[in-house]
Structure formats: C-alpha cells, structure tokens
Design a protein around this motif. Structure first.
Motif, PDB file in Angstrom:
ATOM      1  N   ILE A 159      49.093  46.864  22.644  1.00 46.09           N
ATOM      2  CA  ILE A 159      49.444  45.608  23.272  1.00 46.09           C
ATOM      3  C   ILE A 159      48.667  44.300  22.585  1.00 46.09           C
ATOM      4  O   ILE A 159      49.486  43.341  22.139  1.00 46.09           O
ATOM      5  CB  ILE A 159      48.923  45.514  24.631  1.00 46.09           C
ATOM      6  CG1 ILE A 159      49.895  46.698  25.613  1.00 46.09           C
ATOM      7  CG2 ILE A 159      49.214  44.182  25.423  1.00 46.09           C
ATOM      8  CD1 ILE A 159      49.386  46.999  26.946  1.00 46.09           C
ATOM      9  N   ALA A 160      47.411  44.368  22.122  1.00 43.89           N
ATOM     10  CA  ALA A 160      46.823  43.163  21.760  1.00 43.89           C
ATOM     11  C   ALA A 160      47.342  43.138  20.157  1.00 43.89           C
ATOM     12  O   ALA A 160      47.495  41.987  19.746  1.00 43.89           O
ATOM     13  CB  ALA A 160      45.271  43.743  21.446  1.00 43.89           C
ATOM     14  N   GLU A 161      47.821  44.231  19.496  1.00 43.92           N
ATOM     15  CA  GLU A 161      48.379  43.768  18.218  1.00 43.92           C
ATOM     16  C   GLU A 161      49.638  43.378  18.369  1.00 43.92           C
ATOM     17  O   GLU A 161      50.243  42.352  17.783  1.00 43.92           O
ATOM     18  CB  GLU A 161      48.459  45.183  17.290  1.00 43.92           C
ATOM     19  CG  GLU A 161      47.135  45.796  16.868  1.00 43.92           C
ATOM     20  CD  GLU A 161      47.169  47.315  16.263  1.00 43.92           C
ATOM     21  OE1 GLU A 161      48.307  47.796  16.454  1.00 43.92           O
ATOM     22  OE2 GLU A 161      46.139  47.587  16.111  1.00 43.92           O
ATOM     23  N   THR A 169      41.467  40.100  25.778  1.00 42.59           N
ATOM     24  CA  THR A 169      42.389  39.079  26.120  1.00 42.59           C
ATOM     25  C   THR A 169      43.482  39.946  26.822  1.00 42.59           C
ATOM     26  O   THR A 169      43.859  39.828  28.086  1.00 42.59           O
ATOM     27  CB  THR A 169      42.889  38.336  25.294  1.00 42.59           C
ATOM     28  OG1 THR A 169      41.874  37.443  24.662  1.00 42.59           O
ATOM     29  CG2 THR A 169      44.015  37.272  25.835  1.00 42.59           C
ATOM     30  N   ALA A 170      44.025  41.155  26.286  1.00 45.59           N
ATOM     31  CA  ALA A 170      44.912  42.001  26.748  1.00 45.59           C
ATOM     32  C   ALA A 170      44.794  42.630  28.131  1.00 45.59           C
ATOM     33  O   ALA A 170      45.288  42.448  29.071  1.00 45.59           O
ATOM     34  CB  ALA A 170      45.253  42.930  25.967  1.00 45.59           C
ATOM     35  N   LEU A 171      43.291  43.128  28.141  1.00 46.37           N
ATOM     36  CA  LEU A 171      42.865  43.478  29.380  1.00 46.37           C
ATOM     37  C   LEU A 171      42.758  42.406  30.392  1.00 46.37           C
ATOM     38  O   LEU A 171      42.794  42.863  31.641  1.00 46.37           O
ATOM     39  CB  LEU A 171      41.445  44.286  29.052  1.00 46.37           C
ATOM     40  CG  LEU A 171      41.335  45.418  28.337  1.00 46.37           C
ATOM     41  CD1 LEU A 171      39.958  45.875  27.761  1.00 46.37           C
ATOM     42  CD2 LEU A 171      41.763  46.673  29.173  1.00 46.37           C
ATOM     43  N   GLY A 172      42.092  41.243  30.227  1.00 47.06           N
ATOM     44  CA  GLY A 172      41.862  40.191  31.125  1.00 47.06           C
ATOM     45  C   GLY A 172      43.309  39.905  31.672  1.00 47.06           C
ATOM     46  O   GLY A 172      43.515  39.575  32.773  1.00 47.06           O
ATOM     47  N   ARG A 173      44.265  39.839  30.788  1.00 46.16           N
ATOM     48  CA  ARG A 173      45.741  39.484  31.549  1.00 46.16           C
ATOM     49  C   ARG A 173      46.423  40.700  32.398  1.00 46.16           C
ATOM     50  O   ARG A 173      46.803  40.305  33.168  1.00 46.16           O
ATOM     51  CB  ARG A 173      46.806  39.327  30.254  1.00 46.16           C
ATOM     52  CG  ARG A 173      46.501  38.195  29.301  1.00 46.16           C
ATOM     53  CD  ARG A 173      47.516  37.871  28.202  1.00 46.16           C
ATOM     54  NE  ARG A 173      47.207  36.647  27.602  1.00 46.16           N
ATOM     55  CZ  ARG A 173      47.788  36.401  26.381  1.00 46.16           C
ATOM     56  NH1 ARG A 173      48.640  37.167  25.730  1.00 46.16           N
ATOM     57  NH2 ARG A 173      47.296  35.301  25.882  1.00 46.16           N
ATOM     58  N   MET A 174      46.043  41.878  32.108  1.00 46.60           N
ATOM     59  CA  MET A 174      46.399  43.090  32.865  1.00 46.60           C
ATOM     60  C   MET A 174      45.705  42.856  34.219  1.00 46.60           C
ATOM     61  O   MET A 174      46.285  43.111  35.451  1.00 46.60           O
ATOM     62  CB  MET A 174      45.992  44.263  32.144  1.00 46.60           C
ATOM     63  CG  MET A 174      46.505  45.291  32.855  1.00 46.60           C
ATOM     64  SD  MET A 174      48.490  45.503  33.060  1.00 46.60           S
ATOM     65  CE  MET A 174      48.688  46.925  33.949  1.00 46.60           C
ATOM     66  N   ARG A 175      44.520  42.455  34.121  1.00 49.51           N
ATOM     67  CA  ARG A 175      43.603  42.468  35.372  1.00 49.51           C
ATOM     68  C   ARG A 175      44.104  41.336  36.019  1.00 49.51           C
ATOM     69  O   ARG A 175      44.280  41.379  37.409  1.00 49.51           O
ATOM     70  CB  ARG A 175      42.247  42.204  34.901  1.00 49.51           C
ATOM     71  CG  ARG A 175      41.136  42.070  36.190  1.00 49.51           C
ATOM     72  CD  ARG A 175      39.619  42.096  35.710  1.00 49.51           C
ATOM     73  NE  ARG A 175      38.667  41.653  36.789  1.00 49.51           N
ATOM     74  CZ  ARG A 175      38.447  40.438  37.254  1.00 49.51           C
ATOM     75  NH1 ARG A 175      38.800  39.385  36.284  1.00 49.51           N
ATOM     76  NH2 ARG A 175      37.842  39.970  38.172  1.00 49.51           N
ATOM     77  N   TYR A 176      44.305  40.151  35.597  1.00 53.01           N
ATOM     78  CA  TYR A 176      44.697  38.928  36.288  1.00 53.01           C
ATOM     79  C   TYR A 176      46.217  39.403  36.986  1.00 53.01           C
ATOM     80  O   TYR A 176      46.603  38.910  38.117  1.00 53.01           O
ATOM     81  CB  TYR A 176      44.772  37.576  35.608  1.00 53.01           C
ATOM     82  CG  TYR A 176      43.651  36.982  35.422  1.00 53.01           C
ATOM     83  CD1 TYR A 176      42.802  36.722  36.603  1.00 53.01           C
ATOM     84  CD2 TYR A 176      42.923  37.037  34.144  1.00 53.01           C
ATOM     85  CE1 TYR A 176      41.609  36.241  36.267  1.00 53.01           C
ATOM     86  CE2 TYR A 176      41.717  36.536  34.254  1.00 53.01           C
ATOM     87  CZ  TYR A 176      40.802  36.005  35.280  1.00 53.01           C
ATOM     88  OH  TYR A 176      39.758  35.538  34.996  1.00 53.01           O
ATOM     89  N   ALA A 177      46.864  40.000  35.980  1.00 51.43           N
ATOM     90  CA  ALA A 177      48.362  40.695  36.634  1.00 51.43           C
ATOM     91  C   ALA A 177      48.396  41.312  38.055  1.00 51.43           C
ATOM     92  O   ALA A 177      48.908  41.078  38.911  1.00 51.43           O
ATOM     93  CB  ALA A 177      48.989  41.126  35.723  1.00 51.43           C
ATOM     94  N   LEU A 178      47.474  41.973  37.883  1.00 49.09           N
ATOM     95  CA  LEU A 178      47.088  42.988  39.063  1.00 49.09           C
ATOM     96  C   LEU A 178      46.544  42.358  40.243  1.00 49.09           C
ATOM     97  O   LEU A 178      47.219  42.384  41.572  1.00 49.09           O
ATOM     98  CB  LEU A 178      45.982  44.171  38.763  1.00 49.09           C
ATOM     99  CG  LEU A 178      46.931  45.147  37.646  1.00 49.09           C
ATOM    100  CD1 LEU A 178      45.754  46.309  37.532  1.00 49.09           C
ATOM    101  CD2 LEU A 178      47.900  46.026  38.275  1.00 49.09           C
TER     102      LEU A 178
END
Length: 194
Positions: A159-161, A169-178
């Motif tokens: 996802i990051a790539e 950042t990808a992990l952070g976006r996933m966390r905020y999405a949830l």
C-alpha cells in the motif's frame, strides 16, 4: 395548524420542549409504515408489536439524551432503528453467521455452517451495504488505504509503495479510517456485529 402540516422536525422540537402529544403525533403519523416494514420482515404480529415498541423506546431514549441530530430525516432515522432491531431479532432467534476479525484490520469474516437462510442473506447483505456506505464516507486517502487492505488484501508495504507514502503513513491512514468508521457507526446506531 393541523397536525399533518407540522413537519417532523418541529414535532421533535415540541416533544423535546415537553409536549407528549407531539410524540404521539409522530408515532401515529409513521406507525403504519414502520409497523408494515417490521411485519414484512418477521411475519409475526406479536414479534412486530414488540419490535415496534422497542423501536419507539429507543427513539424516546435517544431524543431525551439529546443525541438526535437528523433534523428533517426523522422517518429514515426511525426506519434505520427498526431495521437494526429486526436484525437483532434474527440474530437472537436464529443461528446467525458470526462476524469476527482475524486481525486488527479485517472488518469481518463470515463463518457459517451450511446454506444461508433468507434472513441470513438479508442481514449479510445489509452488513455489506453498511460497510460499503461507511467506506464511501471516508476521506479519499483513508478510503484508498482501507480498500487496498480489505478488498485487495495488500500488505502495508504494498500500500505504501502504491500510494507513494511511508508505511507509517499508510498505517496511520488505516487507523484513522477505522476510527472514523466507528464514529459513524456509533452516531447512526449501525449494528455490524452482535
């Protein structure tokens, strides 16, 4: 002014200001539609009565707590509550598929033993629609990460790539999405799991 002319939002305000008759008008105005909807799903008059009463108990509690903010959308809001109560009824009284997570980022997996009944299909269908609608409400960057992770089963490295950001950042976006999905679920009384 005749009751038919008073908008639902005005009746809700009047009820919150202490007018019990405003609530009676709202219930009377929408009873047939809500009752018919519930009966069309459960096919039992006693169960329909129970769910209908539970529905308006929940409506009253939510209004009294000051948590109702769907001005102008009273009927769709009450129908949503009724729909969720119907689903709860089927979950309590039938063997429903359980919705579980394999890890923090899977919303659900459906585990069933055998064919799905009509009620199971209806509930599963609604859960999928609810999840899709929740995802559609997310900011674009969060929606993109969530879609890649859940539906395309991509790793966070992939996802990051693909999105040209760091893994964090990808992990952070996933966390905020949830987090954002949970807020919408709580605000709208959406039931995705038992």
């Amino acid at each position: 002014m005749k009751n038919e002319m008073i908008k639902d939002a005005a009746l809700v305000s009047q009820y919150l200001d202490g007018s019990e008759s405003a609530l009676e008008t709202l219930i009377y105005r929408h009873k047939q539609r809500i009752y018919s909807f519930i009966f069309s799903k459960v096919h039992d008059r006693d169960v329909t009565e129970d769910i209908f009463q539970d529905c308006f108990i929940k409506v009253i509690k939510t209004l009294k707590k000051g948590k109702y903010n769907e001005e102008g959308k009273f009927l769709p809001w009450v129908m949503r509550i009724a729909h969720n109560l119907v689903i709860d009824h089927f979950r309590r009284n039938k063997r429903m598929p359980k919705f579980q997570s394999r890890n923090d980022f899977d919303i659900f997996d459906v585990i069933s033993d055998g064919d799905l009944s009509k009620e199971d299909d209806m509930i599963l269908d609604q859960v999928h629609k609810d999840v899709k609608n929740l995802i559609d409400e997310l900011p674009e960057d969060q929606k993109e990460v969530l879609t890649m992770r859940i539906y395309k089963e991509m790793s966070f490295k992939e996802i990051a790539e693909a999105t040209d950001v760091s893994i964090n950042t990808a992990l952070g976006r996933m966390r905020y999405a949830l987090i954002n999905m949970r807020k919408v679920i709580d605000k709208n009384n959406i039931i995705l799991t038992r």
